[in-house]
Design an enzyme around this catalytic site. Structure first.
Site, PDB file in Angstrom:
ATOM      1  N   GLY A   1       0.787  -1.232   0.000  1.00  0.00           N
ATOM      2  CA  GLY A   1       0.000   0.000   0.000  1.00  0.00           C
ATOM      3  C   GLY A   1       0.818   1.280   0.000  1.00  0.00           C
TER       4      GLY A   1
ATOM      5  CB  ILE B   1     -12.208  -4.547 -12.913  1.00  0.00           C
ATOM      6  CG1 ILE B   1     -10.962  -4.029 -12.173  1.00  0.00           C
ATOM      7  CG2 ILE B   1     -13.455  -3.793 -12.453  1.00  0.00           C
ATOM      8  CD1 ILE B   1     -10.952  -4.246 -10.673  1.00  0.00           C
TER       9      ILE B   1
ATOM     10  CG  HIS C   1       1.617  -2.448 -15.783  1.00  0.00           C
ATOM     11  ND1 HIS C   1       1.259  -3.656 -15.215  1.00  0.00           N
ATOM     12  CD2 HIS C   1       2.672  -2.704 -16.585  1.00  0.00           C
ATOM     13  CE1 HIS C   1       2.068  -4.600 -15.675  1.00  0.00           C
ATOM     14  NE2 HIS C   1       2.937  -4.044 -16.506  1.00  0.00           N
TER      15      HIS C   1
HETATM   16  C1  GRF Z   1       2.829  -1.015  -7.818  1.00  0.00           C
HETATM   17  O1  GRF Z   1       4.101  -1.293  -8.312  1.00  0.00           O
HETATM   18  C2  GRF Z   1       1.858  -0.843  -8.939  1.00  0.00           C
HETATM   19  O2  GRF Z   1       2.440  -0.434 -10.139  1.00  0.00           O
HETATM   20  C3  GRF Z   1       1.275  -2.197  -9.115  1.00  0.00           C
HETATM   21  O3  GRF Z   1       1.245  -2.738  -7.823  1.00  0.00           O
HETATM   22  C4  GRF Z   1       2.278  -2.174  -7.038  1.00  0.00           C
HETATM   23  C5  GRF Z   1       1.687  -1.763  -5.730  1.00  0.00           C
HETATM   24  O4  GRF Z   1       2.688  -1.370  -4.834  1.00  0.00           O
HETATM   25  N1  GRF Z   1      -0.002  -2.152  -9.781  1.00  0.00           N
HETATM   26  P1  GRF Z   1       2.337  -0.755  -3.410  1.00  0.00           P
HETATM   27  O5  GRF Z   1       1.568  -1.812  -2.658  1.00  0.00           O
HETATM   28  O6  GRF Z   1       1.538   0.465  -3.638  1.00  0.00           O
HETATM   29  O7  GRF Z   1       3.667  -0.471  -2.808  1.00  0.00           O
END
Ligand code: GRF
Length: 285
Positions: free
Chosen positions: A106, A183, A199
């Protein structure tokens, strides 16, 4: 009831007590001042007296509670609270509420919360939606007093997609930040063009099913890319597929491991995601 108030106002128990005391003393002061002022006039206890009393109470309540809030250290809370009431009375648009869907540590969720707490009083994180009971993002939600919704795969994929729960929570916009489930159409249709994802690579390369976490960075390195980055895009019914809103790049260096590249990409995410969300929110009705 007290827990709900704590969550709504994002305060701890001690602060809630001080706020309640301020309300009580501020309210009494308002009544006392209004009566004092009316007694200085020769208006008798007729309907006019009560009409003036209501008008005076309405006018005197904000300065009275603000004054009382100072010794209790709650001035900034009441300043915001009164602003909110005034906004409602003058009919300005309600706050926009975001739901963050996240099931990892998070770190992006935290950055988004921090950004909107500091930059906008009209955009709120109304809900954290998660599919893992032990995800780090849930501790963040608890610390920030943000309500959470732990979701079940069957209901998400084959039930109502949690549309009712999201609508009930007043959610206007959905931000995916480390959420791995696809989703379902029912949710995409209910929030058409109002769901975005981040992403950790430059789509359309290195995306799709099972392309998450360090697998993405390992794939970038294995492909011999000299550049990676982030892609923020609208969500459609395929993984990592909807139209691109924003990309930012960073170099991939010879010595990179998936961990070092992940750290560089994460920094880009933290820098850009909140700002891009804010821009997207400006375009929704
Ligand atoms: C991020 O690298 C994002 O690009 C991907 O999931 C990861 C989440 O990381 N969709 P975090 O839990 O916010 O550190």
């Amino acid at each position: 009831m007290f827990n709900r108030l704590q969550a709504k106002w994002k305060v701890n128990g001690w602060q809630l007590l001080l706020i309640i005391i301020t309300f009580a003393i501020g309210g009494s002061l308002t009544g006392w001042l209004s009566r004092k002022l009316l007694n200085l006039t020769d208006i008798d206890h007729s309907w006019a007296y009560y009409l003036y009393y209501v008008v005076l109470v309405t006018l005197l309540w904000p300065p009275s509670v603000l004054l009382v809030s100072i010794p209790f250290g709650q001035f900034s809370f009441f300043k915001k609270y009164i602003k909110k009431i005034l906004k409602r009375i003058t009919g300005r648009r309600k706050d926009l509420k975001i739901a963050i869907f996240a099931s990892g540590t998070g770190s992006n969720a935290q950055k988004i919360i921090d950004y909107f707490t500091a930059h906008s009083s009209a955009i709120k994180i109304g809900l954290i939606v998660c599919n893992k009971p032990n995800a780090g993002v849930l501790s963040i939600a608890e610390k920030e007093h943000i309500p959470t919704l732990l979701i079940d795969k069957k209901k998400f994929d084959h039930g109502n997609g949690y549309v009712e729960e999201l609508k009930e929570a007043g959610i206007d916009f959905i931000v995916l930040a480390g959420f791995l489930w696809k989703i379902p159409p029912i949710l995409i249709n209910a929030y058409s063009n109002k769901i975005i994802n981040i992403h950790p690579a430059l789509l359309p390369k290195h995306g799709g099913k099972n392309m998450y976490g360090n697998r993405v960075h390992a794939s970038v390195i294995a492909a011999g890319e000299t550049e990676s980055g982030i892609t923020i895009h609208y969500v459609d019914e395929e993984y990592d597929h909807g139209s691109t809103i924003f990309q930012a790049t960073c170099p991939v260096i010879k010595e990179d491991t998936s961990d070092t590249l992940a750290a560089r990409v994460h920094a880009l995410e933290h820098e850009h995601y909140p700002k891009v969300i804010e821009k997207c929110l400006k375009t929704i009705k």
